[in-house]
Design a protein around this motif. Structure first.
Motif, PDB file in Angstrom:
ATOM      1  N   PRO A   1     -78.099 -25.563  29.857  1.00 25.83           N
ATOM      2  CA  PRO A   1     -77.986 -26.741  30.743  1.00 25.83           C
ATOM      3  C   PRO A   1     -77.117 -27.818  30.085  1.00 25.83           C
ATOM      4  N   LEU A   2     -75.801 -27.697  30.236  1.00 21.36           N
ATOM      5  CA  LEU A   2     -74.873 -28.606  29.555  1.00 21.36           C
ATOM      6  C   LEU A   2     -74.281 -29.623  30.515  1.00 21.36           C
ATOM      7  N   ALA A   3     -74.080 -30.831  30.010  1.00 20.03           N
ATOM      8  CA  ALA A   3     -73.369 -31.856  30.775  1.00 20.03           C
ATOM      9  C   ALA A   3     -71.873 -31.746  30.526  1.00 20.03           C
ATOM     10  N   ALA A   4     -71.498 -31.307  29.348  1.00 22.95           N
ATOM     11  CA  ALA A   4     -70.080 -31.215  29.011  1.00 22.95           C
ATOM     12  C   ALA A   4     -69.847 -30.204  27.909  1.00 22.95           C
ATOM     13  N   CYS A   5     -68.662 -29.663  27.958  1.00 19.87           N
ATOM     14  CA  CYS A   5     -68.215 -28.637  27.019  1.00 19.87           C
ATOM     15  C   CYS A   5     -66.763 -28.957  26.693  1.00 19.87           C
ATOM     16  N   CYS A   6     -66.438 -29.008  25.425  1.00 14.50           N
ATOM     17  CA  CYS A   6     -65.107 -29.451  25.033  1.00 14.50           C
ATOM     18  C   CYS A   6     -64.548 -28.470  24.000  1.00 14.50           C
ATOM     19  N   ILE A   7     -63.353 -27.940  24.269  1.00 13.86           N
ATOM     20  CA  ILE A   7     -62.685 -27.054  23.300  1.00 13.86           C
ATOM     21  C   ILE A   7     -61.267 -27.575  23.112  1.00 13.86           C
ATOM     22  N   ILE A   8     -60.980 -28.070  21.905  1.00 11.63           N
ATOM     23  CA  ILE A   8     -59.645 -28.575  21.580  1.00 11.63           C
ATOM     24  C   ILE A   8     -59.123 -27.724  20.435  1.00 11.63           C
ATOM     25  N   HIS A   9     -58.022 -27.008  20.653  1.00 10.85           N
ATOM     26  CA  HIS A   9     -57.483 -26.123  19.621  1.00 10.85           C
ATOM     27  C   HIS A   9     -56.024 -26.476  19.389  1.00 10.85           C
ATOM     28  N   ARG A  10     -55.713 -26.827  18.151  1.00 12.21           N
ATOM     29  CA  ARG A  10     -54.325 -27.138  17.832  1.00 12.21           C
ATOM     30  C   ARG A  10     -53.529 -25.843  17.712  1.00 12.21           C
ATOM     31  N   THR A  11     -52.226 -25.901  18.035  1.00 11.87           N
ATOM     32  CA  THR A  11     -51.334 -24.753  17.855  1.00 11.87           C
ATOM     33  C   THR A  11     -50.107 -25.198  17.068  1.00 11.87           C
ATOM     34  N   GLY A  12     -49.324 -24.223  16.615  1.00 13.38           N
ATOM     35  CA  GLY A  12     -48.122 -24.539  15.827  1.00 13.38           C
ATOM     36  C   GLY A  12     -48.470 -24.671  14.350  1.00 13.38           C
ATOM     37  N   ILE A  13     -47.608 -25.383  13.618  1.00 18.18           N
ATOM     38  CA  ILE A  13     -47.807 -25.547  12.173  1.00 18.18           C
ATOM     39  C   ILE A  13     -48.841 -26.647  11.913  1.00 18.18           C
ATOM     40  N   ILE A  14     -49.827 -26.342  11.063  1.00 14.56           N
ATOM     41  CA  ILE A  14     -50.921 -27.272  10.774  1.00 14.56           C
ATOM     42  C   ILE A  14     -51.021 -27.453   9.263  1.00 14.56           C
ATOM     43  N   PRO A  15     -50.731 -28.658   8.754  1.00 10.06           N
ATOM     44  CA  PRO A  15     -50.821 -28.866   7.305  1.00 10.06           C
ATOM     45  C   PRO A  15     -52.272 -28.794   6.822  1.00 10.06           C
ATOM     46  N   VAL A  16     -52.429 -28.374   5.587  1.00  9.20           N
ATOM     47  CA  VAL A  16     -53.756 -28.320   4.976  1.00  9.20           C
ATOM     48  C   VAL A  16     -54.430 -29.689   5.073  1.00  9.20           C
ATOM     49  N   GLY A  17     -55.693 -29.686   5.435  1.00 12.28           N
ATOM     50  CA  GLY A  17     -56.441 -30.930   5.594  1.00 12.28           C
ATOM     51  C   GLY A  17     -56.570 -31.358   7.045  1.00 12.28           C
ATOM     52  N   ASP A  18     -55.693 -30.862   7.902  1.00 17.59           N
ATOM     53  CA  ASP A  18     -55.777 -31.225   9.325  1.00 17.59           C
ATOM     54  C   ASP A  18     -56.738 -30.293  10.060  1.00 17.59           C
ATOM     55  N   ALA A  19     -57.345 -30.836  11.106  1.00 14.19           N
ATOM     56  CA  ALA A  19     -58.269 -30.038  11.915  1.00 14.19           C
ATOM     57  C   ALA A  19     -57.500 -29.032  12.756  1.00 14.19           C
ATOM     58  N   ILE A  20     -58.062 -27.831  12.863  1.00 15.53           N
ATOM     59  CA  ILE A  20     -57.513 -26.768  13.710  1.00 15.53           C
ATOM     60  C   ILE A  20     -58.200 -26.787  15.067  1.00 15.53           C
ATOM     61  N   VAL A  21     -59.518 -26.913  15.038  1.00 16.64           N
ATOM     62  CA  VAL A  21     -60.283 -26.743  16.268  1.00 16.64           C
ATOM     63  C   VAL A  21     -61.473 -27.703  16.283  1.00 16.64           C
ATOM     64  N   LEU A  22     -61.785 -28.206  17.454  1.00 18.56           N
ATOM     65  CA  LEU A  22     -63.020 -28.959  17.680  1.00 18.56           C
ATOM     66  C   LEU A  22     -63.691 -28.356  18.905  1.00 18.56           C
ATOM     67  N   VAL A  23     -64.942 -27.945  18.751  1.00 20.28           N
ATOM     68  CA  VAL A  23     -65.733 -27.607  19.935  1.00 20.28           C
ATOM     69  C   VAL A  23     -66.938 -28.544  19.949  1.00 20.28           C
ATOM     70  N   ALA A  24     -67.340 -28.925  21.140  1.00 21.40           N
ATOM     71  CA  ALA A  24     -68.493 -29.816  21.258  1.00 21.40           C
ATOM     72  C   ALA A  24     -69.207 -29.533  22.566  1.00 21.40           C
ATOM     73  N   ALA A  25     -70.514 -29.738  22.557  1.00 21.27           N
ATOM     74  CA  ALA A  25     -71.334 -29.519  23.747  1.00 21.27           C
ATOM     75  C   ALA A  25     -72.314 -30.664  23.871  1.00 21.27           C
ATOM     76  N   ALA A  26     -72.474 -31.172  25.080  1.00 19.99           N
ATOM     77  CA  ALA A  26     -73.404 -32.267  25.356  1.00 19.99           C
ATOM     78  C   ALA A  26     -74.470 -31.791  26.330  1.00 19.99           C
ATOM     79  N   SER A  27     -75.705 -32.171  26.055  1.00 23.96           N
ATOM     80  CA  SER A  27     -76.826 -31.750  26.891  1.00 23.96           C
ATOM     81  C   SER A  27     -77.943 -32.776  26.760  1.00 23.96           C
ATOM     82  N   SER A  28     -78.884 -32.748  27.685  1.00 24.04           N
ATOM     83  CA  SER A  28     -80.083 -33.558  27.468  1.00 24.04           C
ATOM     84  C   SER A  28     -81.059 -32.826  26.543  1.00 24.04           C
ATOM     85  N   HIS A  29     -80.762 -31.566  26.213  1.00 25.75           N
ATOM     86  CA  HIS A  29     -81.647 -30.777  25.352  1.00 25.75           C
ATOM     87  C   HIS A  29     -80.967 -30.470  24.024  1.00 25.75           C
ATOM     88  N   ARG A  30     -81.618 -30.839  22.938  1.00 24.59           N
ATOM     89  CA  ARG A  30     -81.060 -30.611  21.605  1.00 24.59           C
ATOM     90  C   ARG A  30     -80.717 -29.152  21.364  1.00 24.59           C
TER      91      ARG A  30
END
Lengths: 83, 167, 167, 83
Positions: B87-116
């Motif tokens: 039972p999710l209110a939101a789902c977020c998938i952000i994935h970088r593409t191309g050249i990514i220097p060390v230290g930078d984020a590649i991917v963020l996934v997140a999920a929001a719900s009223s239930h932990r």
């Protein structure tokens, strides 16, 4: 039909995509791999370990037995490693 | 923005957000946006390019290749599967593409719900399944100028499949 | 800052961060700090005060009471247990106390590791065990001026205990 | 010895802490609850459901059988609800 390649498959073959006219004998993805492999060393190297390859037919994952006679785009690539 | 990326709503107030930027991820902005939904529970996972060693060489950057015609549809299908399972209110998938220097984020996934538990489990599900189901390929560049395609891990496949049998 | 809160290192480069602020959490700053460690994998959980309904009344704020002489030690013990169980570079527990308006974050837990599974599992462990092991008590204030102590949930106890038998 | 109370226990009793001199007959937490309960209605209300109460002896969780004759601080509170 359009063939698209990714990662080391793309690098071995030397193109990221190409248009091909498949002969009538090529019905499945496995047939297509055999037909492509005789075209040159790059294809043979790319398909050296066919059990490791993945395929998408019109952007849907498929296995080597899938029929591709009506498909517009076949993608050939190694296992994915994102995230 | 590629066709097929952006914010989608199944039409009931829930939100699916898929992005494939070629520049640095705005982690703070993305987290603020999902927290602002006021769902009570937000779980996130961030994967970052590491300065790993491999055969005596150190990674200086990674490259993320993907299959533009397929990637956003695959990620959207993944998000929709999560939405059906928890039972999710939101789902977020952000994935970088191309050249990514060390230290930078590649991917963020997140999920929001009223239930932990729903937020925590679906966040794990999203990153586990992304690793095996989405058409991305990672190449490591080393400090001696060489490069190598990263090989898929059997443990990732096992973990992704474990979601088929989990209660 | 209360005695016993702050940043601690077990002396080997790993970090434990425990804070009990009485004002709004700096979620972006905390996440930036843990991401800056370059660990590869960061999992987080944020819990937010929700405008829930209870018996026809809507929550307008919550109050978090705690046991100052015990809280930070309990949270530090929890973080150390996680550090012993998973290969973590950092463990962060930030819990707000006092009056918290609806929409504001109550708690942030985060774990950084070079292993995705370690980050995800330990993050779940931290919030599951915090719910049953740390001396916090939550009171809800409603729009008609009434208030009520939140009751502990049996499901939270079950989930916290499940970590004893998980592989 | 110092007694400290939290949440509804604190509200029923009306103090957040108090100093007490326990009689020699009070050895355990259970003894202490019985001794406190006769002090007034607030204590009786706070301890109405003793199975639900939690205790910390010198900031370490303890159960009702714990000996408190050498303890400096006994905390009495309902199940925790943080996070």
């Amino acid at each position: 039909m359009k063939l698209v390649y990714f990662a080391y498959v793309r690098e071995h073959i030397g193109y990221d995509s190409e248009e091909v006219d498949l002969p009538a004998t090529v019905q499945t993805i496995a047939d297509c791999l055999g037909w492509l492999a005789v075209r040159g060393e790059g294809y043979r190297a790319a398909f050296a370990d066919p059990a490791k390859l993945l395929f998408a037919v019109d952007q849907q994952m498929a296995d080597q037995t899938a029929n591709i006679t009506c498909c517009r785009e076949l993608a050939i690539f190694p296992p994915v490693t994102g995230g | 923005m590629l066709p097929g990326t952006g914010d989608f709503s199944p039409g009931d107030g829930r939100m699916i957000r898929i992005h494939l930027p070629q520049k640095a991820l705005d982690l703070a902005g993305e987290m603020a946006a999902i927290n602002a939904l006021g769902s009570g529970a937000v779980a996130s996972f961030t994967g970052t390019a590491r300065a790993d060693d491999h055969a005596g060489q150190t990674v200086t950057a990674i490259e993320l290749e993907h299959y533009p015609a397929m990637t956003s549809a695959a990620l959207q299908a993944l998000a929709e599967t999560a939405m059906q399972r928890w039972p999710l209110a939101a789902c977020c998938i952000i994935h970088r593409t191309g050249i990514i220097p060390v230290g930078d984020a590649i991917v963020l996934v997140a999920a929001a719900s009223s239930h932990r538990v729903a937020a925590l489990e679906s966040c794990s599900f999203l990153i586990d399944r992304l690793k095996t189901d989405a058409p991305f390929w990672k190449k490591e560049y080393y400090d001696n100028g060489s490069a190598r395609w990263v090989e898929a891990k059997a443990a990732d496949t096992t973990r992704a499949q474990d979601w088929n049998i989990r209660a």
